[in-house]
Design an enzyme around this catalytic site. Structure first.
Site, short mmCIF file in Angstrom:
data_model
loop_
_atom_site.label_atom_id
_atom_site.label_comp_id
_atom_site.label_asym_id
_atom_site.label_seq_id
_atom_site.Cartn_x
_atom_site.Cartn_y
_atom_site.Cartn_z
N GLU A 275 0.84 -1.21 0.00
CA GLU A 275 0.00 0.00 0.00
C GLU A 275 0.87 1.25 0.00
O GLU A 275 0.58 2.21 -0.70
CB GLU A 275 -0.94 0.01 1.21
CG GLU A 275 -2.00 -1.07 1.18
CD GLU A 275 -2.75 -1.14 -0.15
OE1 GLU A 275 -3.24 -0.09 -0.62
OE2 GLU A 275 -2.85 -2.24 -0.71
N TRP A 278 1.82 1.87 -3.39
CA TRP A 278 0.87 2.61 -4.25
C TRP A 278 1.13 4.11 -4.16
O TRP A 278 0.95 4.85 -5.13
CB TRP A 278 -0.58 2.29 -3.85
CG TRP A 278 -1.07 1.01 -4.47
CD1 TRP A 278 -1.13 -0.21 -3.88
CD2 TRP A 278 -1.57 0.83 -5.82
NE1 TRP A 278 -1.63 -1.14 -4.77
CE2 TRP A 278 -1.92 -0.53 -5.96
CE3 TRP A 278 -1.75 1.69 -6.90
CZ2 TRP A 278 -2.43 -1.06 -7.14
CZ3 TRP A 278 -2.26 1.17 -8.08
CH2 TRP A 278 -2.59 -0.19 -8.20
N TRP A 306 -19.37 13.22 -20.13
CA TRP A 306 -19.79 13.42 -18.73
C TRP A 306 -21.06 14.24 -18.68
O TRP A 306 -21.31 15.08 -19.55
CB TRP A 306 -18.69 14.13 -17.94
CG TRP A 306 -17.39 13.39 -17.89
CD1 TRP A 306 -16.22 13.76 -18.49
CD2 TRP A 306 -17.12 12.15 -17.22
NE1 TRP A 306 -15.24 12.84 -18.23
CE2 TRP A 306 -15.77 11.83 -17.45
CE3 TRP A 306 -17.89 11.29 -16.45
CZ2 TRP A 306 -15.16 10.68 -16.94
CZ3 TRP A 306 -17.30 10.14 -15.94
CH2 TRP A 306 -15.95 9.85 -16.19
N ASN A 341 -10.29 3.76 2.74
CA ASN A 341 -9.95 3.55 1.33
C ASN A 341 -11.03 2.80 0.56
O ASN A 341 -11.38 3.17 -0.56
CB ASN A 341 -8.62 2.79 1.22
CG ASN A 341 -8.25 2.54 -0.22
OD1 ASN A 341 -8.09 3.48 -1.00
ND2 ASN A 341 -8.13 1.28 -0.61
N TRP A 359 -14.87 12.85 -13.13
CA TRP A 359 -14.04 12.51 -11.98
C TRP A 359 -13.30 13.73 -11.41
O TRP A 359 -12.99 13.80 -10.22
CB TRP A 359 -13.02 11.40 -12.33
CG TRP A 359 -12.06 11.77 -13.43
CD1 TRP A 359 -12.25 11.60 -14.77
CD2 TRP A 359 -10.76 12.38 -13.31
NE1 TRP A 359 -11.17 12.06 -15.48
CE2 TRP A 359 -10.24 12.54 -14.61
CE3 TRP A 359 -9.99 12.80 -12.22
CZ2 TRP A 359 -8.98 13.11 -14.85
CZ3 TRP A 359 -8.74 13.37 -12.46
CH2 TRP A 359 -8.25 13.52 -13.77
N TRP A 382 -8.69 8.76 -8.30
CA TRP A 382 -9.81 9.19 -9.14
C TRP A 382 -9.69 8.67 -10.56
O TRP A 382 -10.69 8.29 -11.18
CB TRP A 382 -9.97 10.71 -9.10
CG TRP A 382 -10.73 11.09 -7.87
CD1 TRP A 382 -10.20 11.52 -6.69
CD2 TRP A 382 -12.15 10.99 -7.65
NE1 TRP A 382 -11.20 11.70 -5.75
CE2 TRP A 382 -12.41 11.39 -6.32
CE3 TRP A 382 -13.22 10.59 -8.45
CZ2 TRP A 382 -13.70 11.41 -5.79
CZ3 TRP A 382 -14.51 10.61 -7.92
CH2 TRP A 382 -14.73 11.02 -6.61
C1 LIG Z 1 -10.75 8.20 -5.06
C2 LIG Z 1 -9.58 8.11 -4.13
C3 LIG Z 1 -8.92 9.26 -3.71
C4 LIG Z 1 -7.84 9.18 -2.83
N1 LIG Z 1 -7.22 10.34 -2.43
C5 LIG Z 1 -6.14 10.26 -1.60
C6 LIG Z 1 -5.48 11.45 -1.18
O1 LIG Z 1 -5.82 12.57 -1.56
N2 LIG Z 1 -4.43 11.33 -0.32
C7 LIG Z 1 -3.99 10.10 0.12
O2 LIG Z 1 -3.03 10.04 0.89
N3 LIG Z 1 -4.57 8.97 -0.31
C8 LIG Z 1 -5.63 9.01 -1.15
N4 LIG Z 1 -6.24 7.84 -1.53
C9 LIG Z 1 -5.61 6.54 -1.17
C10 LIG Z 1 -6.10 5.89 0.12
O3 LIG Z 1 -7.50 5.86 0.18
C11 LIG Z 1 -5.55 6.53 1.39
O4 LIG Z 1 -4.17 6.73 1.28
C12 LIG Z 1 -5.81 5.62 2.60
O5 LIG Z 1 -7.19 5.44 2.78
C13 LIG Z 1 -5.20 6.22 3.84
O6 LIG Z 1 -5.53 5.47 4.97
P1 LIG Z 1 -4.40 4.80 5.88
O7 LIG Z 1 -3.34 5.81 6.15
O8 LIG Z 1 -5.09 4.21 7.05
O9 LIG Z 1 -3.86 3.68 4.90
P2 LIG Z 1 -3.01 2.35 5.15
O10 LIG Z 1 -3.81 1.22 4.57
O11 LIG Z 1 -2.58 2.22 6.54
O12 LIG Z 1 -1.76 2.53 4.18
C14 LIG Z 1 -0.53 3.15 4.59
C15 LIG Z 1 -0.20 4.31 3.66
O13 LIG Z 1 -0.05 3.85 2.32
C16 LIG Z 1 -0.53 4.83 1.39
N5 LIG Z 1 -1.66 4.30 0.63
C17 LIG Z 1 -2.53 3.35 1.02
N6 LIG Z 1 -3.40 3.07 0.01
C18 LIG Z 1 -3.08 3.88 -1.02
C19 LIG Z 1 -3.60 4.07 -2.33
N7 LIG Z 1 -4.63 3.36 -2.79
N8 LIG Z 1 -3.03 5.01 -3.12
C20 LIG Z 1 -1.97 5.71 -2.68
N9 LIG Z 1 -1.42 5.57 -1.46
C21 LIG Z 1 -1.97 4.67 -0.63
C22 LIG Z 1 -1.02 6.02 2.24
O14 LIG Z 1 0.01 6.97 2.30
C23 LIG Z 1 -1.29 5.37 3.58
O15 LIG Z 1 -1.20 6.26 4.67
C24 LIG Z 1 -7.36 7.90 -2.41
C25 LIG Z 1 -8.02 6.74 -2.85
C26 LIG Z 1 -9.12 6.84 -3.69
C27 LIG Z 1 -9.81 5.58 -4.12
#
Ligand SMILES: Cc1cc2nc3c(=O)[nH]c(=O)nc-3n(C[C@H](O)[C@H](O)[C@H](O)COP(=O)(O)OP(=O)(O)OC[C@H]3O[C@@H](n4cnc5c(N)ncnc54)[C@H](O)[C@@H]3O)c2cc1C
Length: 446
Positions: A275, A278, A306, A341, A359, A382
């Site tokens: 993650e 990502w 759209w 997420n 989007w 997005w």
């Molecule tokens: C439509 C959409 C918009 C999003 N916008 C953002 C945003 O503006 N900022 C943001 O930080 N994340 C964004 N995310 C990714 C993700 O949802 C969040 O990073 C995550 O929910 C953060 O929760 P956590 O710290 O508990 O994640 P954990 O599951 O604990 O993961 C640890 C870290 O990994 C990174 N991470 C995890 N999943 C993703 C992912 N899918 N993409 C990129 N990095 C990830 C984050 O930095 C996160 O803190 C978006 C996802 C979607 C589907």
């Protein structure tokens, strides 16, 4: 007597494993720590992120003062002008900062580096926010990856990640009155980062911005949440993710620390680091395809039909769509500045497929309302939902919001928490909306 070193803090608001601060500290002279709120920051920082930034800067100010007797000077205005004035007045031996990767910051920073280098011998930027900088991991043809799995495989095979460094030892540094330049230093309050209407009152219950808060979340994750992460991370009612995203965005914790305290080996470590991977992938995509914050990566989506639907957009923003899981997510976002997420994926899919709204409108709302708003991660998320980005969900695969709710919130704990007054009065018929989305996709394909 050598001049002081300037450390320009941006989104590396921490003292541990901060290479710019470390390098300045090692020079043994005075240090001038500055934060500059210029047009680039102002345009890029939404309302919820401003709230976070205010508290994060407050925390950094205190730590710099308490540990090193340093005062973080805050300026508002053109970063080049302010740094040039500081250079003229104080003849610094070094000017250091941590790198950022968005197109607007890159353009600004390149200009600043070039200009300051004329008057200061050591103007340097450092990697403080990524494991792999965007130019480090390319495919065999030397081009950027557009698919995550081979990208991450290559990252993992590409060698070692430097160990994080501890904060430099506490020590009183010589004080420089860095306020003596013609652009006036201001108080943090003058940036007016906190809202006039107290919509942030609930945020205090959920968040503790700053380096100490980041370490606390990380330790809680390691102690209590990590063991359930692999199975639990898709279920929004279970608090099993790290909730580190805003801390990572503002650089209050270093990804190198996460890496070294979680080095890949067991399954759960691999799942968590993937993650984080990502996040790396998102940054390399935005770096190599800078247009994608505003344009679909897949060209054919430029002509996607759209719909304009301000009523639908408003219902979505307010969590009044009549689809429980969507409304719960949007209300969690409103009350906490954050959303799980899995639910981000569901609400994004609902906007672009069930409502057929661009989007970019969803991305814009997220940038304003998320405390972790991050151009790279948000763009990736997005474009993924819109089917138009790298490694995206195919557009024709349409999430059913009711089934998603049943699958990922089977006891409706999450829904009841955020929408206790739920009324099932859906603003669209999902079956018809799905057909409409598929027709729009077929039209685009021509
Ligand atoms: C439509 C959409 C918009 C999003 N916008 C953002 C945003 O503006 N900022 C943001 O930080 N994340 C964004 N995310 C990714 C993700 O949802 C969040 O990073 C995550 O929910 C953060 O929760 P956590 O710290 O508990 O994640 P954990 O599951 O604990 O993961 C640890 C870290 O990994 C990174 N991470 C995890 N999943 C993703 C992912 N899918 N993409 C990129 N990095 C990830 C984050 O930095 C996160 O803190 C978006 C996802 C979607 C589907």
């Amino acid at each position: 007597m050598p001049g002081p070193s300037i450390v320009w803090f941006r989104r590396d608001l921490r003292l541990h494993d901060n290479p710019a601060f470390q390098a300045a500290y090692k020079r043994n002279g005075a240090i001038i720590p500055v934060y500059i709120w210029d047009d680039v920051e102002e345009r890029a920082t939404g309302a919820a992120s401003r709230w976070w930034l205010y508290h994060s800067l407050t925390s950094l100010q205190k730590d710099l003062q308490n540990f090193y007797n340093l005062s973080l000077t805050i300026y508002r205005g053109d970063a080049l002008k302010i740094l040039s004035q500081l250079t003229d007045v104080f003849c610094p031996q070094a000017i250091y900062w941590g790198r950022l990767y968005e197109p607007s910051t890159r353009r600004r920073d390149e200009k600043i580096k070039e200009s300051l280098s004329e008057d200061c011998e050591d103007v340097r930027s450092f990697n403080s926010s990524l494991l792999f900088e965007p130019w480090m991991v390319l495919n065999n043809e030397g081009r950027p990856f557009q698919v995550f799995t081979p990208y991450w495989r290559k990252c993992l095979a590409s060698g070692s990640i430097e160990k994080p460094t501890a904060a430099p030892p506490k020590e009183n540094r010589k004080v420089v009155d860095s306020k003596k330049i013609s652009v006036p230093a201001i108080n943090l309050e003058d940036l007016k980062l906190r809202p006039k209407i107290p919509w942030d009152k609930n945020f205090y219950k959920f968040w503790n911005p700053g380096e100490a808060g980041a370490q606390k979340n990380w330790n809680t994750f390691l102690k209590d949440r990590k063991k359930n992460y692999s199975e639990g991370r898709d279920f929004p009612a279970l608090a099993s993710t790290s909730e580190l995203s805003p801390h990572l965005h503002f650089g209050e914790i270093s990804p190198r620390q996460l890496w070294w305290e979680m080095k890949p080996s067991s399954a759960v470590q691999n799942v968590f680091l993937k993650e984080v991977g990502w996040r790396e992938f998102a940054h390399q995509l935005l770096y190599h395809f800078p247009q994608t914050s505003n344009e679909p990566l897949r060209e054919e989506f430029k002509k996607f039909p759209w719909r304009e639907d301000s009523k639908g957009l408003r219902a979505w923003q307010r969590g009044e769509t009549g689809f429980p899981i969507v409304d719960a997510g949007m209300r969690q976002l409103w009350q906490t500045g954050w959303m799980h997420n899995r639910v981000r994926m569901i609400v994004a899919s609902f906007l672009v497929k069930d409502l057929l709204i661009d989007w970019r409108k969803g991305a814009e709302w997220f940038m304003d309302t998320l405390v972790d708003a991050d151009l790279a991660n948000n763009t990736l998320g997005w474009q993924w939902a819109g089917g138009c980005g790298a490694d995206a969900a195919p557009y024709f695969r349409v999430f059913n919001p009711m089934l998603q709710g049943e699958k990922f919130d089977p006891n409706e704990d999450y829904i009841r928490r955020w929408v206790p007054d739920m009324k099932l009065d859906p603003i669209v018929d999902h079956k018809k909306a799905r057909e409409r989305a598929l027709q729009a996709f077929a039209k685009m394909k021509g």
